[in-house]
Design a protein around this motif. Structure first.
Motif, PDB file in Angstrom:
ATOM      1  N   UNK A 114       0.828  -1.210   0.000  1.00  0.00           N
ATOM      2  CA  UNK A 114       0.000   0.000   0.000  1.00  0.00           C
ATOM      3  C   UNK A 114       0.865   1.263   0.000  1.00  0.00           C
TER       4      UNK A 114
ATOM      5  N   UNK E 131     -10.119 -10.117   4.077  1.00  0.00           N
ATOM      6  CA  UNK E 131     -10.095  -9.083   5.125  1.00  0.00           C
ATOM      7  C   UNK E 131      -9.718  -9.707   6.478  1.00  0.00           C
ATOM      8  N   UNK E 132     -10.259 -10.881   6.746  1.00  0.00           N
ATOM      9  CA  UNK E 132      -9.996 -11.511   8.040  1.00  0.00           C
ATOM     10  C   UNK E 132      -8.544 -11.959   8.186  1.00  0.00           C
ATOM     11  N   UNK E 135      -5.647  -8.628   5.467  1.00  0.00           N
ATOM     12  CA  UNK E 135      -6.283  -7.371   5.041  1.00  0.00           C
ATOM     13  C   UNK E 135      -5.295  -6.412   4.395  1.00  0.00           C
ATOM     14  N   UNK E 138      -5.529  -6.377   0.607  1.00  0.00           N
ATOM     15  CA  UNK E 138      -6.752  -5.961  -0.091  1.00  0.00           C
ATOM     16  C   UNK E 138      -6.420  -4.802  -1.027  1.00  0.00           C
ATOM     17  N   UNK E 160     -16.582  -6.008   4.587  1.00  0.00           N
ATOM     18  CA  UNK E 160     -15.312  -5.784   5.299  1.00  0.00           C
ATOM     19  C   UNK E 160     -15.564  -5.493   6.772  1.00  0.00           C
TER      20      UNK E 160
ATOM     21  N   UNK F  82       0.036  -7.048  11.509  1.00  0.00           N
ATOM     22  CA  UNK F  82      -1.088  -6.895  10.579  1.00  0.00           C
ATOM     23  C   UNK F  82      -0.784  -5.900   9.467  1.00  0.00           C
ATOM     24  N   UNK F 170      -7.353  -2.572  12.618  1.00  0.00           N
ATOM     25  CA  UNK F 170      -6.352  -2.855  11.581  1.00  0.00           C
ATOM     26  C   UNK F 170      -7.012  -3.308  10.291  1.00  0.00           C
ATOM     27  N   UNK F 171      -8.008  -4.171  10.424  1.00  0.00           N
ATOM     28  CA  UNK F 171      -8.670  -4.695   9.228  1.00  0.00           C
ATOM     29  C   UNK F 171      -9.494  -3.613   8.520  1.00  0.00           C
ATOM     30  N   UNK F 172     -10.153  -2.760   9.307  1.00  0.00           N
ATOM     31  CA  UNK F 172     -10.897  -1.652   8.691  1.00  0.00           C
ATOM     32  C   UNK F 172      -9.930  -0.718   7.955  1.00  0.00           C
ATOM     33  N   UNK F 174      -6.934  -1.212   6.853  1.00  0.00           N
ATOM     34  CA  UNK F 174      -6.325  -1.843   5.676  1.00  0.00           C
ATOM     35  C   UNK F 174      -7.315  -1.996   4.540  1.00  0.00           C
ATOM     36  N   UNK F 175      -8.498  -2.513   4.844  1.00  0.00           N
ATOM     37  CA  UNK F 175      -9.467  -2.775   3.776  1.00  0.00           C
ATOM     38  C   UNK F 175      -9.911  -1.474   3.119  1.00  0.00           C
ATOM     39  N   UNK F 176      -9.974  -0.384   3.898  1.00  0.00           N
ATOM     40  CA  UNK F 176     -10.437   0.898   3.360  1.00  0.00           C
ATOM     41  C   UNK F 176      -9.253   1.795   2.983  1.00  0.00           C
ATOM     42  N   UNK F 177      -8.025   1.291   3.132  1.00  0.00           N
ATOM     43  CA  UNK F 177      -6.816   2.076   2.810  1.00  0.00           C
ATOM     44  C   UNK F 177      -6.862   3.460   3.462  1.00  0.00           C
TER      45      UNK F 177
END
Lengths: 193, 193, 193, 193, 193, 193
Positions: A114, E131-132, E135, E138, E160, F82, F170-172, F174-177
């Motif tokens: 990223x 995502x899980x 992530x 992604x 997500x 993560x 972390x997952x939010x 990452x998934x939403x950059x």
């Protein structure tokens, strides 16, 4: 400054080092204003010190299709997954300076996927990360992907060799607990205009 | 003999190499009866060649608490998980010869945990494998475990440095598809009496 | 010959074995000149011995689209990642003999991705390795990839079943520390002309 | 009932099967009230069918130190990490019935480390899971841990052999997409008083 | 009913809880006929309880492009690899009921890749599982894959966010050993006609 | 300042937000001098925004046995594996400030195992990292290890809950950059005397 030991192995007395090793250390001190701890940590084995820095310079200082910033980018990206504090912090500093970008080192260290890099740099990092983590899967398709971004075969060699050299460096710095100098943490963090 | 290329990158003409590089290659040919492919594959980059073999010799030929067979054991054990055909086959041959044991290389390459090694060698391999695979977890308890088997701190440095150096070599040989010479497969397999 | 135990579990006396088990062992000894240790190690459980070898023969000796060398190639390729010394060494020997190729077993055991195999064999190994390591991800696309290389659905069954059978064998040999006979290490290593 | 195919490979006509295979299938139908799909899926290869079920019965129906419920517990625990729907659902049903416990199968399938099992059963599952996932690391300390919970060496063999056999079964069922019969999902879920 | 503790941390007395927390618990009891253990386990921290269920409801009860059954499918699929007994069993029950399908929960929990789901649902689960588990990988291609199956960007956010919320829930339930109520194991297992 | 988007999802107009959401954003701006991007990124879903920050505050701002610096240490240590750029950079800044230590955030993000932390903090991070990565293996021995360093059961809950909450964050991110604000990179890097 920290008073923590610079490495698990005590560094040698500068005075007792072979002249060429001492001169190399004095040269880096003059240029940088301090001696990066990896020089002191490795100097207790002069033959290994000489080979290590000869190899380092052959890969990082040579001419070629990769900019010096791109070479540092490879170092930081591959050192992240190896959890090498010395290489992430010290080469992160050099990367910020060479790329004239105060954010790039954290990007590349935490998640190269990223990071704000060009598609060409992303291809370079993808190859480097594959060499670092699963070199036995490298095949001709990987070289072709580099070629599509304009990298020559010699550039591909450089990328692989830098990733391989720092696979070694990361393991040395981790196994010997080499500590990054405090100076590195803040170098190159000011924003240019 | 195989007619497959020795590497993804074509080897240089011997005649065009710098004299010191050519002499090193001729010396190994005289000693071994053939030129191990890694010499030819790396010779196209003379500076890297010189640093690589200087480093190699500093670690593998020096005096110290590890026998030459034990050093090769570290190479084979850490090259197995990296799936490095060149290092497993070529250093497997050297290990068989130096250990005077026709079975040891396959043991160590396939599963060091069940290999016929001494408890001291097992401790050495445990440390080397940790440096190779999870160097960021190395801590003082690992050095103490080596100490309990009689290894000095300098021996510990040697084990770590050999594991680190071949972390690099494995990645170079894999990324460049360096092929082991056919001779290595059978060397040292005869049983001594 | 080694004097190490052939397995963690002591082998039975031949004289005390059921006649069919003893005959099977004597037959393999007559054919091979020695008794592979897996026969002795499993013979202490005659019912399991019978089922194991019946299953083995049904998969490895049957007619079908795979050559006997290709079947052994599957065994060696899937036994490598499981670090099964017995299967890598013993089936490596059989593979060298059946393929009439002294190098192929080390190639396939260390890194099937860089082994000297045909594209068809590479597709076969890719499928076998997926069944061995991540069978829950096998889907119709995998069968289609085999089909493109000329494998029938019955061939696909054979590949999967061999990979599955040796998933079992690897675990038995590892858990019981079954030791390969010394003879296997050198069988089939001579070069044919 | 579902109208989905029972396997990626079409099952054979019962009428055309060898008599012993057909009889085995009819016997299980009589006993269970339906034919578990694995019987039909494997019957298209009679020799493999015979060996598979002979091996299965030798391990699962024999006398010994493990109860039948404990054997099924091993199957379910090791099939979970392999993501084998057939084995988790079908053997989960058998486990519920044999253990007379409507909750145990979900416990063991989802997370054996937090399942309601005795310390002895936990030791059994730890060993089975190690054989299933990292058999090359099994060593004498594992056998001693079993011994401390009262397991004999023959029990240890049984645990390892069951884990190994279902390493094979899981891969067959996954690669061939063998579907559990609908009946299994609800069997043994009623609470006993 | 089991007499095992519902969690490693003792649940609070209902009488001593803040009124809004107690009312929420009484409401779920009235609706379901029992109090799911996660309500009692979390109620000892009222502020966290309120935030947890507010978040849960915002994601699971809102309107949007995903059906309620599909939301539960995401929960079960991502809870499987985290080995979360509470979420697999409790949300498996809710999934069976909402999807009116007695088999779907076991399918999705054991191996979502082979579950009886539509291609659209498979794309949804692929995204949720990424995502899980990874992530940081992604990227826009993942959003495009969802788009090709008709999911809007808001749907992608929902998928997500549900996967992320249950990444948290799984870790809470595992770390605190929250036990699923016995009722969940059998709910929704009867076949509809 | 960067002109890169702060997230893959466009942030809402402040003017159109519900008043409580807007007030929360204005409050953080007043306190910090800028609006951390996570506030803008999540504000497009007001209900989720409210629950997220209510949960965050319940864990990070409450009284208890952990200092605020220690809570941030947990965030940074678990966000590293993560590969969450937002959390490593933003919470790294807060950690430096709260710990009054300009080096600690890089230490903990790159390799918590070699970070300059107290034995008590190391135990705290070991538990947090286990909850983050393998919560299904958490057992009573983990709580006892915390107890030996003086942590109460309520502290253990806090550690686990913070690790779990940031598993979600972390997952939010990452998934939403979600992109860290440029300000975070340099905050707290000056050395105190």
């Amino acid at each position: 400054m920290s008073e923590k030991p610079i490495s698990r192995f005590p560094p040698p007395e500068l005075a007792g080092l072979p002249e060429d090793v001492r001169e190399r250390i004095e040269a880096v001190q003059e240029k940088s204003g301090f001696v990066p701890n990896v020089f002191l940590a490795l100097a207790r084995r002069p033959d290994e010190f000489r080979a290590f820095f000869a190899y380092h310079d052959a890969l990082m200082e040579k001419k070629g299709g990769l900019t010096k910033a791109e070479r540092e980018m490879i170092v930081v990206a591959t050192s992240g997954p190896n959890h090498c504090l010395y290489c992430v912090v010290a080469h992160g500093a050099i990367l910020r300076i060479r790329a004239k970008d105060p954010l790039i080192a954290d990007h590349v260290a935490v998640n190269p996927l990223k990071a704000d890099v060009t598609p060409r740099q992303r291809a370079m990092l993808d190859f480097a990360l594959k060499v670092a983590a699963r070199s036995h899967e490298v095949d001709e398709a990987d070289y072709e992907a580099l070629g599509r971004e304009g990298f020559s075969d010699e550039d591909a060699w450089d990328i692989a060799a830098i990733a391989a050299f720092f696979a070694m460096s990361n393991r040395l710095a981790n196994a010997f607990s080499i500590r990054p100098n405090d100076q590195f943490y803040t170098m190159g963090r000011e924003r240019r205009n």
